[in-house]
Design a protein around this motif. Structure first.
Motif, PDB file in Angstrom:
ATOM      1  N   ASP A  38       0.825  -1.215   0.000  1.00  0.00           N
ATOM      2  CA  ASP A  38       0.000   0.000   0.000  1.00  0.00           C
ATOM      3  C   ASP A  38       0.852   1.256   0.000  1.00  0.00           C
ATOM      4  O   ASP A  38       0.631   2.175  -0.792  1.00  0.00           O
ATOM      5  N   LYS A  39       1.817   1.262   0.926  1.00  0.00           N
ATOM      6  CA  LYS A  39       2.674   2.446   1.049  1.00  0.00           C
ATOM      7  C   LYS A  39       3.516   2.617  -0.211  1.00  0.00           C
ATOM      8  O   LYS A  39       3.778   3.731  -0.641  1.00  0.00           O
ATOM      9  N   MET A  40       3.959   1.499  -0.759  1.00  0.00           N
ATOM     10  CA  MET A  40       4.801   1.594  -1.959  1.00  0.00           C
ATOM     11  C   MET A  40       4.018   2.204  -3.114  1.00  0.00           C
ATOM     12  O   MET A  40       4.527   3.039  -3.850  1.00  0.00           O
ATOM     13  N   ARG A  41       2.762   1.789  -3.236  1.00  0.00           N
ATOM     14  CA  ARG A  41       1.921   2.367  -4.288  1.00  0.00           C
ATOM     15  C   ARG A  41       1.826   3.871  -4.131  1.00  0.00           C
ATOM     16  O   ARG A  41       1.843   4.630  -5.098  1.00  0.00           O
ATOM     17  N   THR A  45       7.157   5.682  -7.712  1.00  0.00           N
ATOM     18  CA  THR A  45       6.713   5.809  -9.093  1.00  0.00           C
ATOM     19  C   THR A  45       6.272   4.423  -9.539  1.00  0.00           C
ATOM     20  O   THR A  45       6.653   3.411  -8.937  1.00  0.00           O
ATOM     21  N   LYS A  46       5.511   4.381 -10.600  1.00  0.00           N
ATOM     22  CA  LYS A  46       4.998   3.104 -11.079  1.00  0.00           C
ATOM     23  C   LYS A  46       6.148   2.151 -11.412  1.00  0.00           C
ATOM     24  O   LYS A  46       6.127   0.974 -11.061  1.00  0.00           O
ATOM     25  N   GLU A  47       7.154   2.704 -12.048  1.00  0.00           N
ATOM     26  CA  GLU A  47       8.309   1.896 -12.452  1.00  0.00           C
ATOM     27  C   GLU A  47       9.020   1.311 -11.220  1.00  0.00           C
ATOM     28  O   GLU A  47       9.351   0.126 -11.169  1.00  0.00           O
ATOM     29  N   ALA A  48       9.205   2.180 -10.228  1.00  0.00           N
ATOM     30  CA  ALA A  48       9.883   1.734  -9.007  1.00  0.00           C
ATOM     31  C   ALA A  48       9.054   0.665  -8.297  1.00  0.00           C
ATOM     32  O   ALA A  48       9.576  -0.350  -7.843  1.00  0.00           O
ATOM     33  N   PHE A  49       7.761   0.902  -8.235  1.00  0.00           N
ATOM     34  CA  PHE A  49       6.865  -0.053  -7.585  1.00  0.00           C
ATOM     35  C   PHE A  49       6.951  -1.427  -8.263  1.00  0.00           C
ATOM     36  O   PHE A  49       7.134  -2.459  -7.625  1.00  0.00           O
ATOM     37  N   ASN A  50       6.832  -1.424  -9.582  1.00  0.00           N
ATOM     38  CA  ASN A  50       6.879  -2.694 -10.320  1.00  0.00           C
ATOM     39  C   ASN A  50       8.202  -3.411 -10.119  1.00  0.00           C
ATOM     40  O   ASN A  50       8.256  -4.632 -10.016  1.00  0.00           O
ATOM     41  N   SER A  51       9.247  -2.612 -10.061  1.00  0.00           N
ATOM     42  CA  SER A  51      10.569  -3.193  -9.899  1.00  0.00           C
ATOM     43  C   SER A  51      10.699  -3.897  -8.546  1.00  0.00           C
ATOM     44  O   SER A  51      11.249  -5.002  -8.450  1.00  0.00           O
ATOM     45  N   VAL A  52      10.181  -3.282  -7.480  1.00  0.00           N
ATOM     46  CA  VAL A  52      10.246  -3.920  -6.162  1.00  0.00           C
ATOM     47  C   VAL A  52       9.377  -5.179  -6.143  1.00  0.00           C
ATOM     48  O   VAL A  52       9.787  -6.238  -5.645  1.00  0.00           O
ATOM     49  N   THR A  72      14.192   7.297  -2.442  1.00  0.00           N
ATOM     50  CA  THR A  72      13.571   8.602  -2.236  1.00  0.00           C
ATOM     51  C   THR A  72      12.159   8.436  -1.670  1.00  0.00           C
ATOM     52  O   THR A  72      11.782   9.083  -0.692  1.00  0.00           O
ATOM     53  N   GLY A  73      11.401   7.533  -2.269  1.00  0.00           N
ATOM     54  CA  GLY A  73      10.036   7.276  -1.791  1.00  0.00           C
ATOM     55  C   GLY A  73      10.038   6.760  -0.364  1.00  0.00           C
ATOM     56  O   GLY A  73       9.243   7.197   0.483  1.00  0.00           O
ATOM     57  N   MET A  74      10.954   5.850  -0.106  1.00  0.00           N
ATOM     58  CA  MET A  74      11.045   5.253   1.220  1.00  0.00           C
ATOM     59  C   MET A  74      11.375   6.314   2.264  1.00  0.00           C
ATOM     60  O   MET A  74      10.819   6.346   3.353  1.00  0.00           O
ATOM     61  N   LYS A  75      12.294   7.196   1.891  1.00  0.00           N
ATOM     62  CA  LYS A  75      12.710   8.262   2.810  1.00  0.00           C
ATOM     63  C   LYS A  75      11.540   9.203   3.095  1.00  0.00           C
ATOM     64  O   LYS A  75      11.279   9.557   4.248  1.00  0.00           O
ATOM     65  N   GLU A  76      10.813   9.589   2.052  1.00  0.00           N
ATOM     66  CA  GLU A  76       9.673  10.494   2.241  1.00  0.00           C
ATOM     67  C   GLU A  76       8.672   9.879   3.222  1.00  0.00           C
ATOM     68  O   GLU A  76       8.176  10.526   4.133  1.00  0.00           O
ATOM     69  N   TRP A  77       8.395   8.602   2.990  1.00  0.00           N
ATOM     70  CA  TRP A  77       7.451   7.904   3.880  1.00  0.00           C
ATOM     71  C   TRP A  77       7.986   7.877   5.312  1.00  0.00           C
ATOM     72  O   TRP A  77       7.276   8.222   6.260  1.00  0.00           O
ATOM     73  N   ALA A  78       9.259   7.514   5.439  1.00  0.00           N
ATOM     74  CA  ALA A  78       9.845   7.370   6.774  1.00  0.00           C
ATOM     75  C   ALA A  78       9.838   8.704   7.519  1.00  0.00           C
ATOM     76  O   ALA A  78       9.491   8.769   8.708  1.00  0.00           O
ATOM     77  N   ILE A  79      10.199   9.775   6.803  1.00  0.00           N
ATOM     78  CA  ILE A  79      10.243  11.087   7.461  1.00  0.00           C
ATOM     79  C   ILE A  79       8.836  11.524   7.871  1.00  0.00           C
ATOM     80  O   ILE A  79       8.624  12.080   8.945  1.00  0.00           O
TER      81      ILE A  79
END
Ligand code: ADP
Ligand code: MG
Length: 728
Positions: A38-41, A45-52, A72-79
């Protein structure tokens, strides 16, 4: 008066339970601190999500540029969740988890700073590997090690730190942790099981091993635990007379959970919910102040991570509640020890549990295939299975006076025993149409979809089939589940590969139909591995004798048991399946042997110190009081004192006897330790610690425990069993 003990008791009596409010539903809390799908979505980005997702499901590599997007996405979420630091979270061979926190914060010159977390930092880190056990790998190879992101286990926030589950390997690729071989073993079982599933269903593309662990533990008041040097330093009591009341009345098991413990559990469970650990069950265990916690089962790698994380969280939450968690397999003599049952099964991407009987004869044949292959794997590798759960602390359960025993056997229950008996009589070669129909209708077809779980009546089996899973019960409560799970999945994978080969060969060479070939091979397997099946009471001499006749091993100590880890057979098994190369296997063996030595060494030192510096001086002090008393009586009564001081004089002599025995045994133990320490060869050293040093523990303990009964309670320095076990 012994100040520490009484101070601790006084404090423990004044403790109030911390009231834990649960205002938010658990389903809402669940996974809030996990970077899940959920958080990854939301953050990728779509590309990053699919890659994970691709990396998680198919093990594909993540591109470096994409890694930057992910971080970058992970950091934004974590912060956004208040995290300030990140860490690579891993499981070195010390048995606990390791982490080194780095701040997101980074100065960029001109007195300014930003929050930064790049793809490089997500994917790889270099902790100083030199302080972690490596069993000589670093002498042979490169000195450095690095941690690498394991995308199959999601990142999570604990406290204010973003934790990234990682593997820990040397620069030349050798595993330095528990996770790496586990991931390889899970890959091996996936491949092998998918191949076998193809006999039954062409749509099966992936098989996951599942694990549901049950964690047992003791909860002891923090102050009381701290008043015992043995608990502080070794996690168990090295001496202490049993309390007048123990677990005889069975009044703790499944009873009402004491309020303070209950508040602890609620607090702990809330933390677990946030971390996505799906804990579901809690109850009192058999011994006083002993409890159990179990989650809903999960994919094995994730479940292993969850258990490691849980143990850490349990410690931390316990601090808030002034408890100390004892994970040790046998913290108290004379009451039940703790285990960590590992419930294991295999499930397909099509949603089938391969160890659960199905609705049709064909699905039941599939079930029997996996069922019998597992039994055969355990039979062929019983020594390795035993080795996978060997540790200094688990020796107090296995092979000591407690079930499960050190002999590995498999319990399958009445119903399945009769099914295997029938299958054993299947005709060799081609089956007549009548026999086939009969088999499908009356044997395979008769396995009920839900097997009556009659295994609870057998609590002594180390490895029991419980309806739709195998329950590996001999695992110790302090263990990292990765060790037994790596072995179990590897041996079953190996067995399934063998099975497939044999079935294919029969189809080819004798022109048998697929199901005929399967029946034929299973028949042989059942005959061959019958000796591992045991339905009786696994605790006691009768079974030991019987097991010996059957040729089953009975390694009661860790140094003996561990040898199976470096047998020729094991080394090639792990190498052939790509789970561990020889260097890795041997290094692990050495680490575990070394760890055994260190454990016994520390226990010996602590016991010597406690016996000589805590127990003996107090015994002398009490004896002096008695002497003074006798002298006083003599002064008053003259020669008539003897009659009046009779008891005191006997006591004086008894105390002297025990003191003498303690001192001479401590000296003997210290000398044996010196001898052992000078032995170069690791196996001989471990054996000396096991057979020469450790047995003296019992002697020393015996006399200390006798003194505990003789010496004035007011003087006794060590918090007693009744205080440790019955303070709620
Ligand atoms: P107990 O052994 O105490 O009676 P259960 O057998 O109900 O308890 O469950 C113990 C653990 O087994 C739980 O973690 C549960 O989720 C897990 N479990 C249940 N089914 C499976 C399965 N098919 N595969 C693996 N673990 C399972
Ligand atoms: Mg169970």
């Amino acid at each position: 008066m012994s100040t520490l003990r009484f101070h601790a008791i006084k404090k423990s009596l004044n403790r109030k339970p911390i009231k834990i409010e649960e205002k938010v539903r658990r389903s809402e809390l669940f996974g809030q601190n996990v970077f899940n799908e959920d958080k990854m979505r939301q953050y990728l980005t779509k590309e990053a999500f699919n890659s994970v997702m691709d990396a998680m499901q198919n093990g594909t590599k993540i591109d470096r540029v994409v890694a930057d997007h992910i971080s970058t996405g992970m950091k934004e979420w974590a912060i956004s969740k208040g995290a300030t630091h990140y860490t690579h979270w891993f499981q070195p061979l010390t048995g606990s988890t390791a982490e080194k926190h780095d701040a997101f914060f980074e100065p960029i010159g001109n007195g300014r700073a930003i929050e930064k977390f790049g793809g490089g930092q997500l994917v790889q880190q270099e902790p100083d590997a030199s302080s972690f056990p490596n069993g000589g790998i670093r002498n042979t190879f490169e000195a450095r090690g690095y941690t690498a992101w394991d995308p199959t286990s999601p990142a999570f926030i604990y406290g204010t730190t973003l934790c990234i589950p990682t593997v820990f390997v040397s620069y030349t690729g050798e595993a330095l942790d528990y996770k790496t071989p586990l991931l390889r073993a899970l890959q091996a079982i996936d491949n092998a099981a998918v191949d076998v599933c193809k006999y039954f269903d062409k749509n099966v593309k992936k098989v996951n091993a599942s694990l549901g662990w049950e964690q047992e533990y003791f909860l002891i008041d923090r102050g009381l635990a701290a008043s015992r040097p043995d608990i502080q330093l070794t996690g168990r009591t090295l001496l202490g007379h049993s309390s007048a009341k123990g677990q005889q009345l069975d009044d703790h098991y499944f009873g009402t959970i004491p309020n303070r413990a209950m508040q602890y559990m609620r607090d702990l469970e809330t933390e677990c919910m946030l971390l996505g650990i799906p804990v579901k069950t809690r109850h009192n265990e058999v011994a006083p102040n002993q409890f159990e916690l179990a989650p809903v089962f999960d994919e094995a790698n994730l479940a292993v991570d969850h258990n490691s994380l849980l143990m850490d969280v349990m410690d931390k939450v316990a601090e808030r509640h002034d408890f100390k968690v004892l994970f040790h397999e046998k913290p108290f003599k004379g009451v039940n020890g703790s285990g960590k049952h590992n419930n294991w099964s295999l499930s397909t991407n099509t949603g089938v549990n391969l160890l659960g009987p199905g609705k049709t004869p064909m699905s039941n044949l599939q079930f029997l295939t996996f069922f019998v292959n597992t039994i055969k794997a355990v039979y062929d590798n019983e020594e390795l299975v035993r080795a996978s759960i060997a540790s200094a602390s688990n020796d107090h359960r296995l092979g000591a006076n407690e079930a499960p025993p050190a002999i590995i056997s498999v319990f399958i229950g009445e119903q399945l025993t009769s099914v295997l008996d029938e299958l054993q009589n299947v005709t060799n070669g081609k089956l007549s149409p009548e026999e086939k129909t009969d088999l499908k209708l009356n044997v395979v077809g008769k396995i009920p979809e839900i097997l009556l779980d009659n295994t609870d009546r057998n609590r002594t089996s180390p490895f029991a089939f419980t309806g739709n899973k195998f329950e590996f019960r001999a695992v110790g409560s302090t263990a990292n589940c990765a060790n037994p799970m790596t072995v179990l999945n590897t041996i079953v994978a190996n067995q399934l590969i063998e099975f497939k080969k044999e079935v294919d060969a029969l189809i080819k060479s004798r022109g048998l139909k697929k199901d005929e070939a399967i029946f034929n091979i299973l028949r042989e397997y059942i005959k061959k591995s019958k000796n591992i099946l045991f339905e009786g009471n696994g605790y006691g001499e009768a079974w030991e004798k019987e097991a010996k006749k059957r040729g089953l091993s009975n390694h009661k100590t860790t140094p003996e048991a561990l040898k199976a880890k470096v047998s020729k057979k094991t080394l090639s098994l792990f190498e052939d399946l790509g789970v561990m190369n020889k260097v890795e296997s041997i290094s692990r063996y050495e680490i575990e042997m070394e760890e055994y030595v260190l454990h016994i060494q520390i226990e010996g030192r602590v016991l010597g110190d406690v016996a000589r510096n805590h127990v003996v001086p107090i015994a002398v002090r009490y004896q002096n009081r008695l002497i003074k008393n006798v002298k006083g009586l003599k002064e008053i009564y003259g020669t008539g004192f003897k009659k009046l001081a009779k008891e005191q004089m006997t006591l004086i002599e008894e105390i002297s006897g025990h003191i003498e025995s303690i001192n001479s045994n401590v000296t003997k133990m210290t000398n044996e330790r010196k001898v052992a320490n000078n032995i170069e060869n690791l196996e001989e050293k471990a054996s000396a610690y096991c057979n020469k040093v450790k047995p003296i523990f019992d002697e020393i303990r015996y006399h200390c425990d006798k003194l505990e009964l003789l010496v004035d309670d007011e003087l006794w320095p060590l918090t007693k069993y009744r205080e440790l076990l019955f303070t709620k």
